[in-house]
Design an enzyme around this catalytic site. Structure first.
Site, mmCIF file in Angstrom:
data_model
loop_
_atom_site.group_PDB
_atom_site.id
_atom_site.type_symbol
_atom_site.label_atom_id
_atom_site.label_comp_id
_atom_site.label_asym_id
_atom_site.label_seq_id
_atom_site.Cartn_x
_atom_site.Cartn_y
_atom_site.Cartn_z
ATOM 1 N N TYR A 127 -4.546 0.824 15.912
ATOM 2 C CA TYR A 127 -3.104 1.135 16.889
ATOM 3 C C TYR A 127 -3.365 0.687 18.536
ATOM 4 C CZ TYR A 127 -0.738 2.818 12.694
ATOM 5 O OH TYR A 127 -0.030 2.900 11.443
ATOM 6 N N GLU A 138 -3.236 -0.523 8.255
ATOM 7 C CA GLU A 138 -2.239 -0.167 8.865
ATOM 8 C C GLU A 138 -2.195 -0.807 10.097
ATOM 9 O OE1 GLU A 138 -1.243 3.966 9.453
ATOM 10 O OE2 GLU A 138 -1.824 4.387 7.296
ATOM 11 N N HIS A 180 -2.986 10.963 1.074
ATOM 12 C CA HIS A 180 -2.492 10.718 2.558
ATOM 13 C C HIS A 180 -1.942 11.858 2.995
ATOM 14 C CE1 HIS A 180 -0.972 7.188 5.121
ATOM 15 N NE2 HIS A 180 -0.721 8.026 5.773
ATOM 16 N N ARG A 190 0.822 -1.041 0.124
ATOM 17 C CA ARG A 190 0.060 -0.056 -0.076
ATOM 18 C C ARG A 190 0.890 1.309 0.052
ATOM 19 N NH1 ARG A 190 -2.647 2.982 5.054
ATOM 20 N NH2 ARG A 190 -3.779 4.461 3.932
ATOM 21 N N GLU A 195 -7.266 8.019 6.709
ATOM 22 C CA GLU A 195 -7.642 8.712 7.845
ATOM 23 C C GLU A 195 -8.251 9.857 7.964
ATOM 24 O OE1 GLU A 195 -4.489 8.054 10.709
ATOM 25 O OE2 GLU A 195 -4.531 5.913 10.610
ATOM 26 N N ASN A 207 -7.310 1.062 9.973
ATOM 27 C CA ASN A 207 -5.901 1.260 10.550
ATOM 28 C C ASN A 207 -6.558 1.260 12.126
ATOM 29 O OD1 ASN A 207 -4.972 2.044 7.923
ATOM 30 N ND2 ASN A 207 -4.447 4.160 8.463
HETATM 31 C C1 FCB Z 1 -1.174 6.802 10.809
HETATM 32 C C2 FCB Z 1 -0.941 7.331 9.593
HETATM 33 C C3 FCB Z 1 0.490 6.580 9.210
HETATM 34 C C4 FCB Z 1 1.646 6.616 10.244
HETATM 35 C C5 FCB Z 1 1.024 5.918 11.386
HETATM 36 C C6 FCB Z 1 1.765 5.739 12.430
HETATM 37 O O1 FCB Z 1 -2.252 7.601 11.603
HETATM 38 O O2 FCB Z 1 -1.796 6.764 8.573
HETATM 39 O O3 FCB Z 1 0.989 7.856 8.308
HETATM 40 O O4 FCB Z 1 1.966 7.733 10.598
HETATM 41 O O5 FCB Z 1 -0.288 6.727 12.028
#
Ligand code: FCB
Length: 458
Positions: free
Chosen positions: A296, A362, A122, A78, A168, A294
């Site tokens: 985290y 992500e 992006h 990607r 995002e 995405n």
């Molecule tokens: C996300 C972003 C990516 C990167 C990660 C850690 O929010 O999409 O570009 O910075 O965080």
């Protein structure tokens, strides 16, 4: 020896990057300026004082990294297109050298049997559109974005079959226009919902355009999904957490899948409501082929009476461990390692939004990696992180989620926005002075995972 999570046949294993974070070549071959060029050149905006002028220099050499992907057995990649590299002023005249760069990149990926997933936006908005319309604060920018999508798809659509309109939108609007920590660095809370609405409109208009040009393409959007929990089990914190969930998550999901914004949030924000014109919500809500997730970490929300409108405060950083529970672990970003949250999100999307096709576009972690005396980069924390999150993804598939692929953020250490090069998310280490690449232990772990998958006939 870690256990390898198992995925269904045909599952895609990839990594993700974005143009500004890796390309460099910021002022070459006719490229226009983006808001990130301007922002990073403004003293005080990037914590380390660095810029993405050179970054990982992939504008001059992408082959080295494609060779690494191949060595690791990755079968998808990607990446994003820099809008001002293709259209220096954001619209109008096309820069053929910019288009040619992406065309060569796509050819080289296909040659290596790596499926390209292309993100059109992006965060690196052309500065010219910032100056003319305030970026996505202006409705015009949504229409112009659809024209840009058309230019790219006309050129690459014969070979690229997976398109992601935006990355995002919440983070871009919030960090860029509300808080000002990211480009364009505005602190204009009253613009926030305009920007978010116009981003979604841009998405919808681009989907229409891509479909018309490339009927066999798969088109989606990538959203950051946030696990939001009340800080304390009080009614006020619960209410605050519900609003924060609407702000960061369901504002986008409900618009795309249900054609409306969350009613409670809309009542709350009153005069800040997005400028919806007749027909907008239908454009935003037209069907998409997949959702990019995405994921985290999680955050905790508490009620704060003095915060206007939302009365809520979101805290994603370290907190007191709960009595009796194991102490939470944090990455170098200060984000909690919370793999369960990925499972929960994949299941929530499956249950609440009609079992969409999903890709994790992500997931990954920054740790303070160093090159050891043996010349290698030992990153057991990242291996443990990936193992834990991927296992949760595999569990969600078993429980009914239609997850088709997993992209690790990121291939190689790169420009982490306002953090500069200080945060290393890669499975490949980059010496930012020499551009030397060293595959980290986690990179080799990913190779083993993929081999294991193949050996079990998948
Ligand atoms: C996300 C972003 C990516 C990167 C990660 C850690 O929010 O999409 O570009 O910075 O965080």
């Amino acid at each position: 020896m870690t256990e390898f999570p198992q995925f269904p046949p045909g599952f895609l294993f990839g990594t993700a990057t974005s143009a500004y974070q890796i390309e460099g070549g910021w002022h070459e071959d006719g490229k226009g300026l983006s808001i990130w060029d301007v922002f990073s050149h403004t003293p005080g905006k990037i914590k380390t004082g660095e810029t993405g002028d050179v970054a990982c220099d992939t504008y001059h050499d992408f082959q080295t990294d494609i060779d690494i992907m191949r060595e690791l057995g990755l079968n998808a990649y990607r990446f994003s297109i820099s809008w001002p590299r293709v259209l220096p002023l954001g619209m109008g005249e096309v820069n053929p050298k910019g288009l040619d760069y992406y065309s060569r990149l796509v050819d080289a990926l296909l040659e290596a049997e790596i499926t390209p997933f292309v993100t059109l936006f992006h965060w690196d908005m052309p500065q010219a559109l910032m100056d003319a319309y305030g970026g996505f604060a202006g409705r015009e920018t949504a229409l112009i974005f659809a024209d840009y999508a058309e230019v790219v798809v006309r050129h690459l659509g014969d070979r690229v079959k997976h398109w992601i309109t935006l990355n995002e939108p919440w983070e871009h609007a919030w960090l860029g226009y509300f808080v000002g920590e990211h480009a364009p660095g505005r602190r204009r809370p009253w613009e926030y919902f305009r920007v978010a609405h116009h981003e979604l409109l841009a998405h919808g208009m681009a989907v229409e355009r891509i479909r018309a040009l490339s009927p066999d393409a798969q088109v989606g959007i990538t959203l950051g999904m946030h696990t939001i929990e009340p800080a304390r089990p009080t009614a006020k914190d619960r209410e605050a957490a519900r609003l924060a969930d609407q702000l960061t998550n369901t504002f986008f999901l409900d618009a795309i899948y249900r054609g409306r914004y969350p009613a409670e949030l809309m009542r709350r924000i009153r005069f800040l409501r997005p400028p919806i014109q007749p027909g907008d919500m239908a454009i935003i809500a037209q069907p998409i082929d997949f959702l990019g997730v995405n994921y985290y970490s999680r955050g905790f929300v508490s009620h704060r009476w003095y915060i206007p409108l939302f009365r809520a405060w979101l805290d994603e950083g370290p907190r007191q461990p709960e009595p009796g529970a194991p102490p939470p672990q944090y990455t170098a970003m200060g984000w909690e390692v919370y793999p369960q949250g990925l499972y929960d999100w994949l299941m929530r999307l499956t249950q609440d939004y009609g079992r969409p096709v999903l890709y994790v576009t992500e997931n990954g972690a920054a740790f303070d990696d160093v090159v050891s005396k043996d010349g290698r980069v030992h990153d057991p924390d990242r291996i443990a992180f990936l193992q834990a999150y991927m296992s949760q993804a595999a569990r969600a598939i078993q429980d009914g989620a239609d997850l088709r692929g997993y992209f690790i953020w990121t291939l190689m250490d790169n420009f982490e926005w306002a953090e500069g090069f200080s945060k290393r998310f890669g499975i490949v280490y980059v010496d930012h002075r020499t551009q030397q690449r060293i595959i980290k232990d986690s990179g080799y772990w990913v190779r083993e995972l993929i081999r294991h998958q193949q050996a079990s006939g998948r």
